[in-house]
Design a protein around this motif. Structure first.
Motif, PDB file in Angstrom:
ATOM      1  N   ILE A 187       0.861  -1.189   0.000  1.00 33.69           N
ATOM      2  CA  ILE A 187       0.000   0.000   0.000  1.00 33.69           C
ATOM      3  C   ILE A 187       0.893   1.232   0.000  1.00 33.69           C
ATOM      4  N   VAL A 188       0.688   2.069  -0.997  1.00 33.70           N
ATOM      5  CA  VAL A 188       1.512   3.276  -1.121  1.00 33.70           C
ATOM      6  C   VAL A 188       0.608   4.503  -1.143  1.00 33.70           C
ATOM      7  N   GLY A 189       1.235   5.661  -0.940  1.00 31.66           N
ATOM      8  CA  GLY A 189       0.469   6.903  -0.934  1.00 31.66           C
ATOM      9  C   GLY A 189       0.513   7.578  -2.287  1.00 31.66           C
ATOM     10  N   LYS A 190       0.258   8.895  -2.287  1.00 32.03           N
ATOM     11  CA  LYS A 190       0.212   9.616  -3.556  1.00 32.03           C
ATOM     12  C   LYS A 190       1.303  10.676  -3.663  1.00 32.03           C
ATOM     13  N   HIS A 191       2.337  10.539  -2.808  1.00 29.66           N
ATOM     14  CA  HIS A 191       3.436  11.515  -2.824  1.00 29.66           C
ATOM     15  C   HIS A 191       4.481  11.147  -3.864  1.00 29.66           C
ATOM     16  N   GLU A 239       7.464  10.205  -3.983  1.00 27.66           N
ATOM     17  CA  GLU A 239       8.588   9.579  -3.279  1.00 27.66           C
ATOM     18  C   GLU A 239       8.422   8.075  -3.340  1.00 27.66           C
ATOM     19  N   THR A 240       9.468   7.377  -3.647  1.00 26.10           N
ATOM     20  CA  THR A 240       9.414   5.919  -3.629  1.00 26.10           C
ATOM     21  C   THR A 240       9.149   5.416  -2.206  1.00 26.10           C
ATOM     22  N   GLY A 241       9.702   6.138  -1.222  1.00 30.13           N
ATOM     23  CA  GLY A 241       9.538   5.716   0.169  1.00 30.13           C
ATOM     24  C   GLY A 241       8.173   6.034   0.759  1.00 30.13           C
ATOM     25  N   ASP A 242       7.273   6.505  -0.063  1.00 25.83           N
ATOM     26  CA  ASP A 242       5.927   6.853   0.416  1.00 25.83           C
ATOM     27  C   ASP A 242       5.099   5.571   0.516  1.00 25.83           C
ATOM     28  N   ILE A 243       5.438   4.788   1.533  1.00 29.10           N
ATOM     29  CA  ILE A 243       4.822   3.473   1.687  1.00 29.10           C
ATOM     30  C   ILE A 243       4.020   3.448   2.981  1.00 29.10           C
ATOM     31  N   VAL A 244       2.804   2.980   2.909  1.00 31.71           N
ATOM     32  CA  VAL A 244       1.992   2.856   4.127  1.00 31.71           C
ATOM     33  C   VAL A 244       2.214   1.461   4.726  1.00 31.71           C
ATOM     34  N   ILE A 245       2.140   0.435   3.865  1.00 28.03           N
ATOM     35  CA  ILE A 245       2.422  -0.933   4.305  1.00 28.03           C
ATOM     36  C   ILE A 245       3.281  -1.606   3.235  1.00 28.03           C
ATOM     37  N   ARG A 246       4.467  -2.023   3.662  1.00 26.81           N
ATOM     38  CA  ARG A 246       5.461  -2.548   2.719  1.00 26.81           C
ATOM     39  C   ARG A 246       5.012  -3.854   2.084  1.00 26.81           C
ATOM     40  N   GLU A 247       4.442  -4.722   2.904  1.00 27.87           N
ATOM     41  CA  GLU A 247       4.072  -6.033   2.379  1.00 27.87           C
ATOM     42  C   GLU A 247       2.825  -6.528   3.093  1.00 27.87           C
TER      43      GLU A 247
END
Ligand code: LLP
Length: 450
Positions: free
Chosen positions: A366-370, A372-380
């Motif tokens: 789950i990723v956000g809308k920023h 940035e590659t690191g804009d991760i809410v849940i990695r896996e």
């Protein structure tokens, strides 16, 4: 991906295939208030305040000091009112947090002021409104508080923040009591003793006791035990030297909460009963009376009460090495409303909130809308393969250090916070608008600065 009661707030449940919090359907909340949305379970918040208050009172009896809610975890005027009404104290660490407490008419004699670099204006304000205590964090601050108290014609009650040299088992960035930190006076280096002598000699300061906070999201007892033991040892040394006993020990916060399946949780009564036993036996060992014991839980009160609702916008499948693929599910928020995964590698879980799906889960991120590659809410996370645009995802346990650490990165609007209880919902912090963002932009003629 199933609903896990242990990570959701007390009044959350899956009812007829949909997540319901405080009697409100999350689909209706999303429709009414928009997403991303922080949904606070008000009943759970109040229950948690009471649990910590009762646990301290029941286990320490006459030696119970104050539960100071750490407002940095999350505060708004409405939340400060809940805290005030429940009869506990509040810990503020900036002028801004103090302003929120005062706007809620928080009784000043239950406000404790923290901060490793308080400005003179912040100190003067705290003294003028008559806060319960200022927790002093540096030698310069002893002089400043003393001088400003004298100017106000007052004697101010203070605690000294002590660094007991404890390696707390948590992420380095939220560990605060080992030697190499900016906080407090170290016992090992002798700084603590120097500060004690200085504070004891200052005419407009009344040294009430010692404080320590070893870090945040901690589960192991050893850190708490070691810190408490060392603080009591120092209190005993104080008694030996100055022939009076310190009235209070504030042992800070840091109690961990569950974010994902398998995480432990703390039962306030068990934590306080173990602490009370330790404090009693250490005080007995040093022939001290048991001082008032105060604590400062933040996360353990606010964290589990809140769920973030996001709407899914896009999905994308990415091929990884070895022929596996990962589905990227992009939601309408991200690192601006939850910086914790990027900052501390914090883990969260999520569920599909608007419907059930019997489709097998696939490897998802789950990723956000920023930007940035690191804009991760849940990695896996395994999520049903049919999740798509318009679906609602719920992330539990976002009440602490979520909205309070939110930013406007990419000019995102900070989400609204709503309180739900018994089938009703109300906004307690409104969503930012573009007008709010633009309100800070100024077009002015250059001024000559000499
Ligand atoms: N007391 C003091 C003096 C503190 O510095 C803190 C947290 C607390 C109490 C409350 O700690 P809690 O019970 O909430 O763990 N942003 C980080 C956490 C930073 C905590 C800072 N101080 C995070 O998101 O994990």
């Amino acid at each position: 991906m199933n609903f896990l009661p242990e990570v959701f707030s007390k009044n959350a449940a899956m009812i007829s295939g949909e997540l319901v919090i405080g009697g409100c359907k999350t689909t209706s909340l999303a429709r009414e208030f928009g997403t991303p949305l922080f949904v606070i379970d008000e009943g759970d918040f109040k229950f948690r305040i009471k649990s910590w208050k009762d646990a301290l009172a029941n286990n320490f009896g006459p030696s119970a000091g104050q539960v100071y809610y750490a407002s940095k975890s999350f505060v708004s005027v409405e939340v400060a009112k809940w805290i005030a009404e429940a009869g506990i104290g509040i810990d503020v660490c900036t002028g801004g947090e103090l302003a929120v407490a005062l706007a809620a008419n928080f009784p000043a004699d239950r406000i404790e002021v923290h901060g490793n670099n308080k400005s003179e204006a912040e100190i003067a304000k705290a003294i003028s409104v008559g806060v319960a205590k200022i927790v002093i964090d540096s030698m310069q601050e002893i002089e400043r508080v003393n001088r400003l108290a004298a100017a106000a014609g007052k004697v101010v009650k203070v605690l000294l923040r002590i660094t007991p040299g404890v390696e707390a088992h948590t992420h380095e960035a939220i560990s605060t009591a080992h030697e190499d930190v900016k906080f407090g006076f170290s016992i090992a280096s002798g700084a603590a003793w120097k500060a004690i002598a200085e504070a004891e000699g200052a005419s407009n300061i009344s040294l009430e006791g010692l404080h320590c906070h070893i870090g945040s999201q901690i589960f192991e007892n050893e850190g708490f035990i070691l810190a408490t033991t060392r603080l009591i040892e120092l209190a005993a040394k104080f008694h030996g030297q100055f022939n009076r006993e310190l009235a209070e020990l504030d042992l800070g916060g840091g109690y961990g909460i569950a974010y994902v399946a398998g995480d432990k949780t703390f039962d306030p009564d068990k934590v306080m009963s173990a602490l009370a036993e330790l404090v009693r036996s250490e005080c007995e060992k040093h022939k001290l009376q048991v001082p008032k014991i105060s604590i400062e839980p933040g996360r353990a009160i606010a964290g589990p009460t809140t769920t973030t609702l996001y709407e899914v916008g896009t999905t994308k499948d990415v091929e990884l090495d070895g022929g596996i693929s990962r589905r990227y599910i992009a939601v309408d928020g991200g690192m601006s409303d939850n910086i914790r995964p990027a900052l501390y590698e914090a883990e969260y879980c999520a569920i599909l909130a608007n419907r059930t799906s019997s489709i097998a889960p696939i490897n998802s991120r789950i990723v956000g809308k920023h930007c940035e590659t690191g804009d991760i809410v849940i990695r896996e996370i395994g999520l049903p393969a049919d999740i798509g645009p318009g679906d609602l995802l719920a992330i539990p346990a976002t009440g602490a250090y979520g909205r309070s650490m939110a930013s406007n990165y990419n000019h995102m609007l900070k989400p609204a916070v709503i309180a739900v209880a018994d089938g009703s919902a109300r906004v307690i912090l409104r969503r930012e608008s573009e007008a709010d963002l633009l309100a800070l932009d100024v077009q002015e003629a250059p001024r000559t600065i000499k």
